[in-house]
Write an enzyme that holds these catalytic residues in place. Sequence first.
Site, PDB file in Angstrom:
ATOM      1  CD  GLU A   1     -23.713  30.553  12.171  1.00 44.79           C
ATOM      2  OE1 GLU A   1     -24.144  31.732  12.241  1.00 44.79           O
ATOM      3  OE2 GLU A   1     -22.621  30.260  11.666  1.00 44.79           O
TER       4      GLU A   1
ATOM      5  CE1 TYR B   1     -21.214  28.188  13.774  1.00 50.28           C
ATOM      6  CE2 TYR B   1     -21.124  25.947  12.911  1.00 50.28           C
ATOM      7  CZ  TYR B   1     -21.400  27.297  12.734  1.00 50.28           C
ATOM      8  OH  TYR B   1     -21.855  27.749  11.523  1.00 50.28           O
TER       9      TYR B   1
END
Length: 433
Positions: free
Chosen positions: A242, A154
């Site tokens: 993101e 991530y």
Amino acid sequence: MASPMASQAGTALRDLALVRASLLARRSPAVQLAPRRWLNLQEYQSKKLMADHGVTVQRFFVADTANDALEAAKRLNATEIVLKAQILAGGRGKGVFSSGLKGGVHLTKDPKVVGELAEQMIGYNLTTKQTPKGGVKVQKVMVAEALDISRETYFAILMDRACNGPVLVGSPQGGVDIEEVAAKSPELIFKEEIDIFEGVKDLQAQRLAENLGFKGPLQQQAADQIKKLYNLFLKIDATQVEVNPFGETPEGQVVCFDAKINFDDNAEFRQKEIFAMDDKSENEPIENEAAHYDLKYIGLDGNIACFVNGAGLAMATCDIISLNGGKPANFLDLGGGVKEAQVYQAFKLLTADPKVEAILVNIFGGIVNCAIIANGITKACRELELKVPLVVRLEGTNVHEAKRILTESGLPITAASDLEDAAKKAVASVTKK
Ligand code: GDP
Ligand code: MN
């Protein structure tokens, strides 16, 4: 320097996004909102920006019919294809379509299957953990060259209030719900605070790449991608970038498999090209209508319409209505430099919602001149032949003149002395019936 008025409006706008998020986080049954900022880009649009800035994404096409999706799959000429429904919400992989199809992300080696799957995606609603209950209608799909993923991490860049600047956030455990990782294994979340004047230092990019578990030559590649993403973040005035998953392939490539970018709406004036891409198709038509008049609208599911100025007052009004046993139907935020015509439009929008059984006006005149509001209200009441009770609480600049205008109008307006009184009267007016 920007005028105080303009920056006030900008702040209100940004705050409203926080209001949405905050209301959502409370998960009160009275308020069900999708967290949405004003500028939204779909994944394919974000990936185009990323590719233009040297960030590694897969080759892809976008299609809005099943046939185009089939053609795109053939044109890609890839060993494997990944088909992805384009909606603004995340969690698509685990979503369900109203056609019955499960999963908003599908991998297949056969272009024909791409066509068949797209058929069950386009025009149907996709419901995920992040969408409203009924889901969101899918209008486009992304047809991309699939790559094998050997590891999912991530990575995100955020503007962080706590450290007054950008922060890189990463976890070696990506792909899954990052909130869950943060809650259960906070030690697997790594952060690098960035000095906005100095940018990402080599050491920081390398350290984060290492913490994300990239080894050998992959580490340099990941650090390079991190820096390129940061450059993009700055250049496009993003508040968040993101990438989940930020993955690696068995062939030794670091790839951004997914993308979600949020923007600073105050930067619209210098990001014209990006704002022109704004995908408003998922907004409620009424929100777009409100935006057209420079008003901010949030739909809720009660029966008391709220007409306020400022995000803080919106929150307070919501709370006090709830405390008194009522439910807000919506909010309309006037913002700073108000004109009489806007007040009229605001009333028109508020009363267009058939759920509305009463209107509560709660205006605190700081920059706003209460007399302008009062004139707008009386005009709207007359021209729209208002049929629901109207409770008005005005305070601040020019309030005496405003009260005189309302009293002398002869209209059936209930005056309230303060916010508490206003909420009580509004709630009483809907429960009487
Ligand atoms: P989201 O569910 O909305 O976050 O959509 P994502 O784009 O993140 O896709 C969901 C999941 O599908 C990812 O976490 C990956 O595991 C998988 N996925 C997406 N693209 C590919 C791909 O090109 N190859 C493989 N093998 N898996 C993929
Ligand atoms: Mn994802």
